[in-house]
Design a protein around this motif. Structure first.
Motif, PDB file in Angstrom:
ATOM      1  N   ARG A  59     -44.891 -23.607 -63.373  1.00 50.09           N
ATOM      2  CA  ARG A  59     -45.380 -22.609 -64.323  1.00 50.09           C
ATOM      3  C   ARG A  59     -46.369 -23.223 -65.311  1.00 50.09           C
ATOM      4  O   ARG A  59     -46.151 -24.303 -65.849  1.00 50.09           O
ATOM      5  CB  ARG A  59     -44.209 -22.013 -65.082  1.00 50.09           C
ATOM      6  N   ASP A  60     -47.444 -22.505 -65.543  1.00 48.19           N
ATOM      7  CA  ASP A  60     -48.386 -22.878 -66.587  1.00 48.19           C
ATOM      8  C   ASP A  60     -48.056 -22.068 -67.829  1.00 48.19           C
ATOM      9  O   ASP A  60     -47.898 -20.850 -67.755  1.00 48.19           O
ATOM     10  CB  ASP A  60     -49.831 -22.595 -66.154  1.00 48.19           C
ATOM     11  N   TYR A  61     -47.926 -22.751 -68.936  1.00 48.30           N
ATOM     12  CA  TYR A  61     -47.640 -22.088 -70.207  1.00 48.30           C
ATOM     13  C   TYR A  61     -48.937 -22.074 -70.994  1.00 48.30           C
ATOM     14  O   TYR A  61     -49.450 -23.117 -71.364  1.00 48.30           O
ATOM     15  CB  TYR A  61     -46.556 -22.848 -70.978  1.00 48.30           C
ATOM     16  N   SER A  62     -49.454 -20.890 -71.216  1.00 52.49           N
ATOM     17  CA  SER A  62     -50.745 -20.801 -71.871  1.00 52.49           C
ATOM     18  C   SER A  62     -50.618 -20.165 -73.245  1.00 52.49           C
ATOM     19  O   SER A  62     -50.001 -19.109 -73.395  1.00 52.49           O
ATOM     20  CB  SER A  62     -51.710 -20.017 -70.981  1.00 52.49           C
ATOM     21  N   GLN A  67     -47.504 -17.812 -74.677  1.00 58.66           N
ATOM     22  CA  GLN A  67     -46.354 -18.532 -74.132  1.00 58.66           C
ATOM     23  C   GLN A  67     -46.208 -19.891 -74.793  1.00 58.66           C
ATOM     24  O   GLN A  67     -47.173 -20.645 -74.905  1.00 58.66           O
ATOM     25  CB  GLN A  67     -46.527 -18.722 -72.632  1.00 58.66           C
ATOM     26  N   SER A  68     -45.020 -20.193 -75.196  1.00 67.24           N
ATOM     27  CA  SER A  68     -44.703 -21.504 -75.741  1.00 67.24           C
ATOM     28  C   SER A  68     -44.246 -22.392 -74.586  1.00 67.24           C
ATOM     29  O   SER A  68     -43.463 -21.960 -73.744  1.00 67.24           O
ATOM     30  CB  SER A  68     -43.591 -21.360 -76.775  1.00 67.24           C
ATOM     31  N   ASN A  69     -44.737 -23.609 -74.547  1.00 70.48           N
ATOM     32  CA  ASN A  69     -44.355 -24.545 -73.494  1.00 70.48           C
ATOM     33  C   ASN A  69     -43.073 -25.259 -73.918  1.00 70.48           C
ATOM     34  O   ASN A  69     -43.091 -26.087 -74.828  1.00 70.48           O
ATOM     35  CB  ASN A  69     -45.483 -25.550 -73.266  1.00 70.48           C
ATOM     36  N   PRO A  70     -41.949 -24.949 -73.260  1.00 71.20           N
ATOM     37  CA  PRO A  70     -40.687 -25.563 -73.678  1.00 71.20           C
ATOM     38  C   PRO A  70     -40.682 -27.078 -73.487  1.00 71.20           C
ATOM     39  O   PRO A  70     -40.056 -27.794 -74.272  1.00 71.20           O
ATOM     40  CB  PRO A  70     -39.641 -24.893 -72.789  1.00 71.20           C
TER      41      PRO A  70
END
Length: 144
Positions: A59-62, A67-70
């Motif tokens: 998954r790309d978190y953008s 979206q927050s990148n966990p």
């Protein structure tokens, strides 16, 4: 943390997934796995996703998508904890202790440091210069 420098994004994410699996199953863990699992325990909002590797490995978190990148967030927690353990930059431990006393919550105080660290890293990336430890510590001490 040199361990992370040698890993691809997928390998790094897999280390978080594995650490969380071991914690849930009460299996023996390496010290770094224990640190990772301790941070995951503080973030119930990430725990379910880490139990479904297919949902997070590719998954790309953008930020544009809100979206927050966990993995970035938890990695910053680990970086803060490393700074506190080594008191680098000098004075960070004392500044953190003051924040904890004021806020009454170590996790919330870590989040304050994360904000300061993220801003410092962003400035470093933008300028092409190494992170400025003095500016970082000044940001942290202003949080008091």
């Amino acid at each position: 943390m040199p361990f992370f420098d040698t890993q691809s994004r997928d390998q790094l994410r897999a280390s978080y997934i594995e650490a969380w699996r071991k914690r849930r199953e009460r299996l023996p863990m390496q010290p770094l796995e224990m640190q990772i699992a301790d941070v995951i325990e503080l973030h119930p909002e990430y725990q379910q996703a880490l139990q479904d590797p297919d949902s997070v490995l590719d998954r790309d978190y953008s930020p544009e998508g809100g979206q927050s990148n966990p993995f970035l967030h938890m990695g910053l927690h680990l970086a803060i904890r490393d700074q506190l353990a080594t008191d680098r930059p000098p004075g960070i431990r004392s500044a953190f202790d003051n924040l904890v006393r004021r806020m009454g919550d170590a996790h919330a105080a870590e989040h304050e440091l994360i904000e300061c660290l993220a801003e410092t890293l962003w400035e470093s990336q933008r300028s092409g210069l190494p992170p400025d430890e003095h500016a970082y510590l000044a940001r942290v001490t202003r949080q008091r």
